[in-house]
Design a protein around this motif. Structure first.
Motif, short mmCIF file in Angstrom:
data_model
loop_
_atom_site.label_atom_id
_atom_site.label_comp_id
_atom_site.label_asym_id
_atom_site.label_seq_id
_atom_site.Cartn_x
_atom_site.Cartn_y
_atom_site.Cartn_z
N SER A 171 0.86 -1.17 0.00
CA SER A 171 0.00 0.00 0.00
C SER A 171 0.90 1.23 0.00
CB SER A 171 -0.93 -0.01 1.22
OG SER A 171 -1.80 1.09 1.21
N ASP A 172 0.41 2.33 0.51
CA ASP A 172 1.16 3.58 0.56
C ASP A 172 0.97 4.20 1.94
OD1 ASP A 172 1.54 6.64 0.16
OD2 ASP A 172 2.27 5.81 -1.73
N VAL A 173 2.01 4.83 2.45
CA VAL A 173 1.89 5.44 3.78
C VAL A 173 0.91 6.61 3.77
CG1 VAL A 173 4.16 4.71 4.60
CG2 VAL A 173 3.92 6.90 3.39
N GLY A 174 0.49 7.07 2.60
CA GLY A 174 -0.50 8.14 2.52
C GLY A 174 -1.90 7.69 2.85
N TRP A 175 -2.13 6.38 2.97
CA TRP A 175 -3.46 5.84 3.27
C TRP A 175 -3.43 5.16 4.63
CZ3 TRP A 175 -6.09 8.29 -0.13
CH2 TRP A 175 -5.63 8.42 -1.45
N VAL A 176 -4.61 4.85 5.15
CA VAL A 176 -4.69 4.27 6.50
C VAL A 176 -4.01 2.90 6.55
CG1 VAL A 176 -6.95 3.17 6.18
CG2 VAL A 176 -6.22 3.89 8.47
N VAL A 177 -4.09 2.12 5.48
CA VAL A 177 -3.45 0.81 5.48
C VAL A 177 -1.94 0.97 5.69
CG1 VAL A 177 -2.88 -1.19 4.04
CG2 VAL A 177 -5.23 -0.31 4.11
N GLY A 178 -1.36 1.97 5.06
CA GLY A 178 0.07 2.21 5.23
C GLY A 178 0.42 2.67 6.62
N PRO A 197 -4.56 -19.58 2.57
CA PRO A 197 -5.78 -18.81 2.84
C PRO A 197 -5.71 -17.41 2.22
CG PRO A 197 -5.01 -19.91 4.83
CD PRO A 197 -3.93 -20.08 3.81
N VAL A 198 -6.71 -17.08 1.42
CA VAL A 198 -6.87 -15.74 0.86
C VAL A 198 -8.01 -15.09 1.62
CG1 VAL A 198 -7.46 -14.40 -1.19
CG2 VAL A 198 -5.98 -16.42 -1.39
N ILE A 199 -7.71 -14.04 2.36
CA ILE A 199 -8.62 -13.52 3.36
C ILE A 199 -9.05 -12.10 3.02
CG2 ILE A 199 -8.90 -12.98 5.81
CD1 ILE A 199 -6.73 -15.18 6.31
N ASP A 200 -10.30 -11.98 2.68
CA ASP A 200 -10.90 -10.66 2.50
C ASP A 200 -11.17 -10.07 3.88
OD1 ASP A 200 -12.19 -8.45 1.46
OD2 ASP A 200 -14.04 -9.51 0.96
N HIS A 201 -10.95 -8.79 4.05
CA HIS A 201 -11.38 -8.16 5.29
C HIS A 201 -11.75 -6.71 5.03
CE1 HIS A 201 -7.16 -7.18 5.17
NE2 HIS A 201 -7.02 -6.81 6.42
N TRP A 202 -12.55 -6.16 5.93
CA TRP A 202 -13.21 -4.88 5.66
C TRP A 202 -12.98 -3.91 6.82
CZ3 TRP A 202 -18.08 -3.46 8.20
CH2 TRP A 202 -18.62 -2.25 7.72
N TRP A 203 -12.54 -2.71 6.46
CA TRP A 203 -12.39 -1.65 7.45
C TRP A 203 -12.30 -0.32 6.73
CZ3 TRP A 203 -6.98 0.06 8.60
CH2 TRP A 203 -6.01 -0.64 7.89
N GLN A 204 -12.05 0.75 7.48
CA GLN A 204 -12.13 2.10 6.94
C GLN A 204 -11.03 2.98 7.52
OE1 GLN A 204 -16.12 3.02 8.37
NE2 GLN A 204 -17.01 2.42 6.41
N THR A 205 -10.79 4.10 6.85
CA THR A 205 -9.87 5.09 7.40
C THR A 205 -10.28 5.45 8.82
OG1 THR A 205 -9.47 6.01 5.20
CG2 THR A 205 -8.93 7.41 7.08
N GLU A 206 -11.57 5.60 9.02
CA GLU A 206 -12.06 6.03 10.33
C GLU A 206 -11.78 5.00 11.42
OE1 GLU A 206 -14.62 8.09 7.21
OE2 GLU A 206 -13.70 6.13 7.49
N THR A 207 -11.81 3.73 11.08
CA THR A 207 -11.70 2.70 12.12
C THR A 207 -10.27 2.36 12.48
OG1 THR A 207 -11.75 0.78 10.63
CG2 THR A 207 -13.87 1.73 11.30
N TRP A 211 -8.32 -0.02 11.98
CA TRP A 211 -7.97 -1.44 11.91
C TRP A 211 -9.24 -2.19 11.53
CZ3 TRP A 211 -9.55 -5.04 15.94
CH2 TRP A 211 -10.20 -4.44 17.04
N PRO A 212 -9.16 -3.47 11.19
CA PRO A 212 -10.30 -4.15 10.59
C PRO A 212 -11.53 -4.25 11.50
CG PRO A 212 -8.30 -5.35 10.13
CD PRO A 212 -7.93 -4.30 11.12
N ILE A 213 -12.70 -4.08 10.87
CA ILE A 213 -13.99 -4.29 11.53
C ILE A 213 -14.39 -5.75 11.39
CG2 ILE A 213 -16.41 -3.59 11.61
CD1 ILE A 213 -15.64 -1.04 10.10
N VAL A 214 -14.26 -6.27 10.19
CA VAL A 214 -14.69 -7.63 9.86
C VAL A 214 -13.53 -8.36 9.20
CG1 VAL A 214 -16.32 -9.03 8.53
CG2 VAL A 214 -17.07 -6.87 9.56
#
Length: 629
Positions: A280-287, A383-393, A395-398
């Motif tokens: 990813s990129d450090v400019g986004w929440v994942v980074g 295992p290929v694992i989808d997960h869902w979260w947001q900038t606001e959260t 870290w992962p919600i689901v």
């Protein structure tokens, strides 16, 4: 940790005990005795009596524990043919030196520092240096144009901006300094100084308020860690809203550190000495979370990668990174794997690399389509694992928490809510809907540690954006449903923010930009499905009466206008001139109807439409299949 059900029940039945136990994984100057302060609800505060330093937890404590020679950060840049490994001791020293340089510039606890940098190790060093001295960093993605950077400078009001002479996109060198200079010229707030990292690919000419990174740290005394309150802000990260002004998501120090440290073991199954590669990129929440902070808090090794998943030089770069750096867990966006698959559909390049150490592939940032899931799963046999979260959260919600208990995968679902996240699906009246029925996905308050406590200098907007729709719940802005097994299915956004290759972008900002063109009477931007990027924006523009231009001329100007004001990240390359936009009788543009038609659905004409003929005239334009950039 016990079974998923046991851990989830503990987190919801007694969240204070649960998170105080998780807080034991962090080193505190003053350990918290209370987990949650709800006295100011809905502004909740986690670990209100605790004091700590996040940088100390990410670096110093591992050195003091005798693991200073363990690799902490690997910088891997195929675009510059450069690699460098920083041990924990080396990274601590580099961070302390830059923190000392910032302190000499007068940056202290609570001061803001905007970081506008490419994917280089110094970006992470600058972030950690701010954390070390109690300053608040705000990283702006390097793909943003000067106007967007200026908006963020005005909102954060930084004392100092940290940037670089250039970034690299594929084979192109992008000069950052002129973009920064233009942004500062546009901004009302003027930072006192700009620190520029000079890169050999293109050096920048420095002005009177600019300082060379190397010169600055040469004589700077290393800075010690400054303990701060757990509730103090660590950073501001701007995310697109449905209007032009971005929302400054605030992240606190204590709750974020506890949640990220806990998530590394529970969700990603990464512990001390193991390697995580987040593409990813450090400019986004994942980074922020899973390139910089979480792996280092856990004492793991993190890979910071400068480049694209394909084309540098081929689609095997992610496999090379995984093999060379002995990656256990890889995390990126589905877009990256769609791009890899497009260039190497049979996955033949994996044969060139030893991927025996790769245990998990996590994907997030947009919906994982079943086709991509099956391709990656069959290719890698892990295992290929989808997960869902947001900038606001933060870290992962689901997710599928493999560090607790792996659950059976259901393609199309990111699995079940993680401990701490009390997820519900409500209808418009705020009532729970039955299993399988779509509604608004919400989270019962209080949100767990690590999630946003508010928006920067905008408590009212925080409430209006997230807490006003359903009393006692956080509105995610996504719609979907729960199935009979409690699996969450996220079907799409409920607002006008679109998701382009994992980047959330405001169609409202793009519309404002298009509307600024002197020949444009009105416009709409919608997100349409795209095989590679998940969604791409499409502009529909009505010209002012009497406008006579060459075919394609206005369209090209509009595409360039969006690129100049928002940046190439917007990916708006498809603008159609149309005679009219479909509207309700009250004048509301029917964006949802247009999105449905563009995505190939047999969208009925709403009863509220003012002129059905306008929709019928637009169907051929909206259904064009050549919109993919």
């Amino acid at each position: 940790m016990g079974t998923y059900e046991d851990v989830f029940r503990a987190s919801t039945e007694d969240p204070e005990a649960f998170w105080l136990k998780a807080a034991e994984g962090i080193d505190w100057e003053v350990a918290p005795r209370r987990a949650l302060d709800a006295s100011g609800a809905p502004f909740y505060r986690w670990f209100p009596d605790g004091r700590l330093n996040v940088c100390f937890n990410a670096l110093d404590r591992h050195v003091e524990a005798g693991r200073g020679e363990q690799p902490a950060l690997v910088y891997d840049s195929p675009v510059t043919e450069t690699q460098r490994t920083y041990t924990y001791a080396q990274l601590r020293d580099e961070v302390a030196a830059f923190a000392g340089a910032l302190a000499q510039l007068g940056v202290g606890r609570g001061d803001r520092v905007v970081i506008y940098m490419p994917m280089v190790a110094e970006a992470a060093i600058a972030m950690l240096a701010c954390a070390r001295i109690g300053a608040v960093h705000s990283v702006v993605f390097g793909g943003f144009a000067p106007h967007e950077l200026a908006v963020r400078i005005d909102d954060a009001a930084p004392k100092v901006v940290v940037s670089a002479s250039c970034g690299i996109e594929g084979k192109r060198v992008i000069a950052y300094k002129p973009l920064l200079d233009q942004a500062i010229e546009l901004a009302v707030h003027k930072p006192e100084k700009s620190v520029i990292l000079q890169r050999p690919q293109q050096r920048a000419e420095l002005g009177p308020d600019d300082l060379d990174w190397a010169d600055l740290i040469a004589d700077a005394p290393p800075a010690d860690c400054v303990p701060v309150a757990a509730t103090d802000p660590l950073y501001i990260l701007y995310t697109s809203g449905t209007t032009g002004k971005p929302k400054g998501v605030v992240r606190d120090c204590g709750g974020y550190a506890v949640a990220l440290h806990w998530s590394m073991g529970a969700v990603y199954d990464i512990g001390p000495g193991e390697t995580m590669f987040t593409g990813s990129d450090v400019g986004w929440v994942v980074g922020h979370s899973y390139i910089v902070y979480a792996p280092l808090l856990a004492g793991a090794t993190t890979v910071l990668y400068e480049g694209k998943p394909v084309g540098t030089p081929d689609a095997g770069q992610f496999w090379r990174v995984a093999a060379e750096h002995k990656v256990k867990t890889m995390f990126t966006a589905p877009t990256a794997f769609r791009a890899i698959r497009k260039q190497d559909p049979k996955g033949e390049l994996t044969a060139d690399y030893d991927l025996s150490g790769l245990r998990y592939l996590f994907l997030a940032g947009e919906r994982l389509d079943p086709e991509t899931y099956h391709w990656a799963s069959n290719l890698l046999n892990i295992p290929v694992i989808d997960h869902w979260w947001q900038t606001e959260t933060g870290w992962p919600i689901v997710a599928n928490p493999v560090g607790i208990e792996a659950a059976p995968v259901k393609p199309g679902s990111p699995t079940r809510p993680l401990p701490g996240w009390d997820v519900h699906v409500l209808n418009a009246a705020g009532e729970p809907v039955p299993a399988g029925v779509d509604g608004a996905i919400v989270v019962k308050l209080p949100l767990p540690p690590g999630s946003l406590p508010t928006l920067w200098n905008d408590d009212d907007r925080f409430i209006a954006s997230y807490l006003s729709a359903f009393d006692g719940y956080y509105l995610t802005g996504d719609s979907g449903h729960l199935d009979a097994d409690g699996y969450v299915f996220v079907m799409g956004r409920t607002d006008d923010v679109i998701n382009v290759a994992g980047h959330r972008l405001s169609t409202g900002s793009m519309e404002e930009t298009l509307a600024a063109h002197p020949d444009v009477a009105e416009c709409a931007v919608i997100g349409v499905a795209d095989a590679l990027k998940g969604q791409v924006p499409r502009g529909l523009v009505v010209l002012k009466a009497g406008t006579h231009r060459k075919p394609g001329e206005v369209e090209a100007e509009l595409v360039q206008l969006v690129r100049d004001r928002i940046g190439a990240v917007a990916s708006l390359k498809d603008v159609a001139i149309v005679p009219a936009l479909p509207k309700t009788r009250s004048g509301k543009i029917l964006r949802k109807t247009m999105r449905g038609i563009a995505d190939g659905h047999d969208e009925p004409i709403p009863s509220t439409v003012d002129d059905p003929a306008v929709i019928e005239a637009l169907r051929p334009v909206l259904r064009r299949a050549d919109h993919t950039p």
